[in-house]
Design a protein around this motif. Sequence first.
Motif, PDB file in Angstrom:
ATOM      1  N   ALA A 123       0.830  -1.211   0.000  1.00 37.87           N
ATOM      2  CA  ALA A 123       0.000   0.000   0.000  1.00 37.87           C
ATOM      3  C   ALA A 123       0.861   1.256   0.000  1.00 37.87           C
ATOM      4  O   ALA A 123       0.604   2.210  -0.742  1.00 37.87           O
ATOM      5  CB  ALA A 123      -0.911  -0.017   1.217  1.00 37.87           C
ATOM      6  N   GLN A 124       1.912   1.222   0.820  1.00 33.66           N
ATOM      7  CA  GLN A 124       2.782   2.390   0.937  1.00 33.66           C
ATOM      8  C   GLN A 124       3.515   2.668  -0.359  1.00 33.66           C
ATOM      9  O   GLN A 124       3.619   3.806  -0.814  1.00 33.66           O
ATOM     10  CB  GLN A 124       3.773   2.164   2.096  1.00 33.66           C
ATOM     11  N   ASN A 125       3.995   1.608  -1.001  1.00 36.17           N
ATOM     12  CA  ASN A 125       4.738   1.793  -2.251  1.00 36.17           C
ATOM     13  C   ASN A 125       3.847   2.198  -3.413  1.00 36.17           C
ATOM     14  O   ASN A 125       4.274   2.954  -4.285  1.00 36.17           O
ATOM     15  CB  ASN A 125       5.518   0.524  -2.587  1.00 36.17           C
ATOM     16  N   PHE A 126       2.595   1.764  -3.405  1.00 39.81           N
ATOM     17  CA  PHE A 126       1.656   2.202  -4.448  1.00 39.81           C
ATOM     18  C   PHE A 126       1.275   3.671  -4.240  1.00 39.81           C
ATOM     19  O   PHE A 126       1.088   4.428  -5.181  1.00 39.81           O
ATOM     20  CB  PHE A 126       0.388   1.332  -4.450  1.00 39.81           C
ATOM     21  N   ALA A 127       1.148   4.049  -2.959  1.00 38.84           N
ATOM     22  CA  ALA A 127       0.664   5.403  -2.652  1.00 38.84           C
ATOM     23  C   ALA A 127       1.760   6.456  -2.710  1.00 38.84           C
ATOM     24  O   ALA A 127       1.513   7.605  -3.052  1.00 38.84           O
ATOM     25  CB  ALA A 127       0.019   5.393  -1.269  1.00 38.84           C
ATOM     26  N   SER A 128       2.961   6.062  -2.347  1.00 38.11           N
ATOM     27  CA  SER A 128       4.020   7.054  -2.190  1.00 38.11           C
ATOM     28  C   SER A 128       4.606   7.479  -3.530  1.00 38.11           C
ATOM     29  O   SER A 128       4.748   6.668  -4.448  1.00 38.11           O
ATOM     30  CB  SER A 128       5.119   6.456  -1.298  1.00 38.11           C
ATOM     31  N   GLU A 129       4.966   8.754  -3.597  1.00 36.69           N
ATOM     32  CA  GLU A 129       5.598   9.263  -4.820  1.00 36.69           C
ATOM     33  C   GLU A 129       7.122   9.215  -4.705  1.00 36.69           C
ATOM     34  O   GLU A 129       7.836   9.529  -5.635  1.00 36.69           O
ATOM     35  CB  GLU A 129       5.135  10.699  -5.086  1.00 36.69           C
ATOM     36  N   ARG A 130       7.597   8.813  -3.539  1.00 41.64           N
ATOM     37  CA  ARG A 130       9.056   8.748  -3.339  1.00 41.64           C
ATOM     38  C   ARG A 130       9.586   7.486  -4.010  1.00 41.64           C
ATOM     39  O   ARG A 130       8.830   6.559  -4.296  1.00 41.64           O
ATOM     40  CB  ARG A 130       9.354   8.667  -1.841  1.00 41.64           C
ATOM     41  N   PRO A 131      10.901   7.413  -4.184  1.00 39.78           N
ATOM     42  CA  PRO A 131      11.443   6.166  -4.747  1.00 39.78           C
ATOM     43  C   PRO A 131      11.210   4.990  -3.797  1.00 39.78           C
ATOM     44  O   PRO A 131      10.905   5.194  -2.626  1.00 39.78           O
ATOM     45  CB  PRO A 131      12.956   6.448  -4.873  1.00 39.78           C
ATOM     46  N   GLN A 132      11.369   3.795  -4.316  1.00 39.11           N
ATOM     47  CA  GLN A 132      11.072   2.598  -3.519  1.00 39.11           C
ATOM     48  C   GLN A 132      11.948   2.539  -2.266  1.00 39.11           C
ATOM     49  O   GLN A 132      13.095   2.965  -2.263  1.00 39.11           O
ATOM     50  CB  GLN A 132      11.232   1.327  -4.365  1.00 39.11           C
ATOM     51  N   LEU A 158      -6.647 -14.003   0.697  1.00 38.29           N
ATOM     52  CA  LEU A 158      -6.023 -13.210  -0.373  1.00 38.29           C
ATOM     53  C   LEU A 158      -6.908 -12.030  -0.736  1.00 38.29           C
ATOM     54  O   LEU A 158      -6.424 -10.905  -0.908  1.00 38.29           O
ATOM     55  CB  LEU A 158      -5.798 -14.082  -1.618  1.00 38.29           C
ATOM     56  N   PHE A 159      -8.212 -12.312  -0.841  1.00 33.52           N
ATOM     57  CA  PHE A 159      -9.157 -11.240  -1.166  1.00 33.52           C
ATOM     58  C   PHE A 159      -9.186 -10.198  -0.063  1.00 33.52           C
ATOM     59  O   PHE A 159      -9.194  -8.984  -0.334  1.00 33.52           O
ATOM     60  CB  PHE A 159     -10.566 -11.813  -1.390  1.00 33.52           C
ATOM     61  N   ILE A 160      -9.197 -10.676   1.157  1.00 37.47           N
ATOM     62  CA  ILE A 160      -9.231  -9.748   2.297  1.00 37.47           C
ATOM     63  C   ILE A 160      -7.966  -8.903   2.318  1.00 37.47           C
ATOM     64  O   ILE A 160      -8.010  -7.681   2.523  1.00 37.47           O
ATOM     65  CB  ILE A 160      -9.400 -10.519   3.627  1.00 37.47           C
ATOM     66  N   SER A 161      -6.829  -9.542   2.067  1.00 36.55           N
ATOM     67  CA  SER A 161      -5.544  -8.820   2.072  1.00 36.55           C
ATOM     68  C   SER A 161      -5.526  -7.778   0.955  1.00 36.55           C
ATOM     69  O   SER A 161      -5.082  -6.641   1.180  1.00 36.55           O
ATOM     70  CB  SER A 161      -4.391  -9.791   1.865  1.00 36.55           C
ATOM     71  N   SER A 162      -5.995  -8.143  -0.220  1.00 39.75           N
ATOM     72  CA  SER A 162      -6.008  -7.186  -1.350  1.00 39.75           C
ATOM     73  C   SER A 162      -6.916  -6.016  -1.041  1.00 39.75           C
ATOM     74  O   SER A 162      -6.589  -4.863  -1.350  1.00 39.75           O
ATOM     75  CB  SER A 162      -6.492  -7.872  -2.624  1.00 39.75           C
ATOM     76  N   PHE A 163      -8.034  -6.305  -0.400  1.00 38.35           N
ATOM     77  CA  PHE A 163      -8.953  -5.227  -0.016  1.00 38.35           C
ATOM     78  C   PHE A 163      -8.293  -4.306   0.999  1.00 38.35           C
ATOM     79  O   PHE A 163      -8.426  -3.074   0.926  1.00 38.35           O
ATOM     80  CB  PHE A 163     -10.236  -5.841   0.551  1.00 38.35           C
ATOM     81  N   LEU A 164      -7.555  -4.897   1.930  1.00 41.87           N
ATOM     82  CA  LEU A 164      -6.859  -4.098   2.950  1.00 41.87           C
ATOM     83  C   LEU A 164      -5.776  -3.224   2.320  1.00 41.87           C
ATOM     84  O   LEU A 164      -5.509  -2.116   2.800  1.00 41.87           O
ATOM     85  CB  LEU A 164      -6.247  -5.005   4.019  1.00 41.87           C
ATOM     86  N   VAL A 165      -5.166  -3.713   1.255  1.00 43.94           N
ATOM     87  CA  VAL A 165      -4.156  -2.911   0.537  1.00 43.94           C
ATOM     88  C   VAL A 165      -4.798  -1.614   0.032  1.00 43.94           C
ATOM     89  O   VAL A 165      -4.231  -0.532   0.184  1.00 43.94           O
ATOM     90  CB  VAL A 165      -3.547  -3.717  -0.634  1.00 43.94           C
ATOM     91  N   ILE A 166      -5.995  -1.760  -0.544  1.00 42.34           N
ATOM     92  CA  ILE A 166      -6.710  -0.581  -1.058  1.00 42.34           C
ATOM     93  C   ILE A 166      -7.012   0.386   0.092  1.00 42.34           C
ATOM     94  O   ILE A 166      -6.814   1.606  -0.032  1.00 42.34           O
ATOM     95  CB  ILE A 166      -8.024  -1.007  -1.752  1.00 42.34           C
ATOM     96  N   VAL A 167      -7.470  -0.185   1.191  1.00 38.18           N
ATOM     97  CA  VAL A 167      -7.837   0.647   2.356  1.00 38.18           C
ATOM     98  C   VAL A 167      -6.614   1.420   2.856  1.00 38.18           C
ATOM     99  O   VAL A 167      -6.663   2.642   3.042  1.00 38.18           O
ATOM    100  CB  VAL A 167      -8.435  -0.240   3.475  1.00 38.18           C
ATOM    101  N   PHE A 168      -5.518   0.690   3.050  1.00 37.66           N
ATOM    102  CA  PHE A 168      -4.291   1.339   3.540  1.00 37.66           C
ATOM    103  C   PHE A 168      -3.753   2.336   2.522  1.00 37.66           C
ATOM    104  O   PHE A 168      -3.218   3.390   2.882  1.00 37.66           O
ATOM    105  CB  PHE A 168      -3.220   0.284   3.853  1.00 37.66           C
ATOM    106  N   HIS A 169      -3.881   1.991   1.245  1.00 36.66           N
ATOM    107  CA  HIS A 169      -3.431   2.863   0.166  1.00 36.66           C
ATOM    108  C   HIS A 169      -4.104   4.232   0.271  1.00 36.66           C
ATOM    109  O   HIS A 169      -3.431   5.277   0.247  1.00 36.66           O
ATOM    110  CB  HIS A 169      -3.741   2.181  -1.168  1.00 36.66           C
ATOM    111  N   PHE A 170      -5.415   4.225   0.440  1.00 33.46           N
ATOM    112  CA  PHE A 170      -6.135   5.499   0.549  1.00 33.46           C
ATOM    113  C   PHE A 170      -5.848   6.203   1.869  1.00 33.46           C
ATOM    114  O   PHE A 170      -5.757   7.440   1.911  1.00 33.46           O
ATOM    115  CB  PHE A 170      -7.647   5.276   0.361  1.00 33.46           C
ATOM    116  N   LEU A 171      -5.674   5.430   2.927  1.00 35.27           N
ATOM    117  CA  LEU A 171      -5.347   6.044   4.228  1.00 35.27           C
ATOM    118  C   LEU A 171      -3.989   6.738   4.159  1.00 35.27           C
ATOM    119  O   LEU A 171      -3.835   7.878   4.636  1.00 35.27           O
ATOM    120  CB  LEU A 171      -5.328   4.975   5.322  1.00 35.27           C
ATOM    121  N   ILE A 172      -3.034   6.062   3.550  1.00 32.97           N
ATOM    122  CA  ILE A 172      -1.681   6.641   3.447  1.00 32.97           C
ATOM    123  C   ILE A 172      -1.718   7.887   2.571  1.00 32.97           C
ATOM    124  O   ILE A 172      -1.113   8.917   2.906  1.00 32.97           O
ATOM    125  CB  ILE A 172      -0.679   5.596   2.894  1.00 32.97           C
ATOM    126  N   LYS A 173      -2.461   7.799   1.491  1.00 32.70           N
ATOM    127  CA  LYS A 173      -2.568   8.964   0.585  1.00 32.70           C
ATOM    128  C   LYS A 173      -3.220  10.131   1.306  1.00 32.70           C
ATOM    129  O   LYS A 173      -2.781  11.273   1.174  1.00 32.70           O
ATOM    130  CB  LYS A 173      -3.400   8.592  -0.636  1.00 32.70           C
TER     131      LYS A 173
END
Lengths: 151, 263
Positions: free
Chosen positions: A30-39, A116-131
């Motif tokens: 989630a952090q790496n998808f959301a962040s604009e910084r390098p990996q 897996l589905f739950i984890s992928s959904f959580l990625v989206i949730v964290f992605h938006f929270l981090i953003k």
Amino acid sequence: MKTLYFLLILAAFLQSSILPLNLCLIILIAQNFASERPQSLLVAFFAGIFLSILTAQNLGFWPLIFIAVVEIIYLVKKLPLLANSYVIFLGSFLILGAVSAIEKLILKSSVSTLSLFISSFLVIVFHFLIKFFAGRYITSSQLKLKINEKI
Amino acid sequence: MPQTTLDNLRVFLTFSLICLSIALFDNMGFFNGFKGFFQKATGPIQYGLYKQSLKLKDQFDFIFLAKKAYEENQSLRLKNGELLSENSLLKKKLEEQETLLSQQKTLDPGKFNLVPAKIIGLSRYLYLNKGSDDGLRANQAVLVKDNLIGVLGEVDPKRSKVIVTSDPDFKVAAYVSDRDGRARGVLTGQFGSEILLDKMLHQEPIKTGDLVYSEGSEGNIPRGLILGVVSEVKNLDNQIFKQAKVKPVFNIFDLDIVFVVTN
């Protein structure tokens, strides 16, 4: 960065004591998808080491997985279609699925499709929270450029 | 300075090599001390988190357990009801079998053809669930073990009426036998549960507690069936005959199955 380290440590504790989900991996993706910084390979490396200690795995296993995931996300982010949340969901599902397959191969532990589905959904949730939280405190580079131009 | 793809790859490969080396050395046990120290330090934290999660789980578990317990309770109630019915049926069948067996031991099935019948009603008369379709005819004797209950009155295809020994319409030749001799008379029913043994000669011996048997002179009632027990002897000198009150051995209300002598 400190917040990220704290979150990863907390996630590692929760993952090793209570929850059956790979929280550290979810937060990293989630952090790496959301962040604009390098990996953040260093973050992934130390998070992997810490998780390996807590889960009594080989010390090199989780760091290797985490840095590989971070690198893949970095390469995938260069593609133009990543603005879409569905793509992030699909991408994280595929990454988590690949990690589960490696876990099954090496650690002989099975993972359910539901998790897996739950984890992928959580990625989206964290992605938006981090953003959301990152956007409150860090000004975008475009705004900075405008101020410079005025001066 | 923005990183180039090559720089990225270089960093990634460096990290990968480090991870692989760590994995290799860990396999050989080089990091056991380091791992042990950290695991000792983080162990209490993991334990505390785990215990708290169990407490939290217990708080919410009762909600799911309550529903499950309710459903299980309903299912068990149903099952219990079914089992009670089945048990009751089996008990009845067992009683029937035991009655049949004991009847066979008392009266020789070779001599008498006995048709078992269930009592389905009792008012003045006893009603049975068998009738002419089962070979029953009017005036046939109805008994339990070697005790006469009565004789068949009206017989329908699937139902028959029994005139019990205490009915005023019931009359049968009877005798009392003991060591002192034999007393002969006629057994007649009175209303209620009383039966009177009448027409006995004064000199014929009879006393309280003696068993009263059927003479068998009518033809339809076998000889030697117990009609009752003498409860009182009425020996009035101004009367030609002496009388005795007889009480039935069996209480009809306790009976479930009776047997009809069809031959």
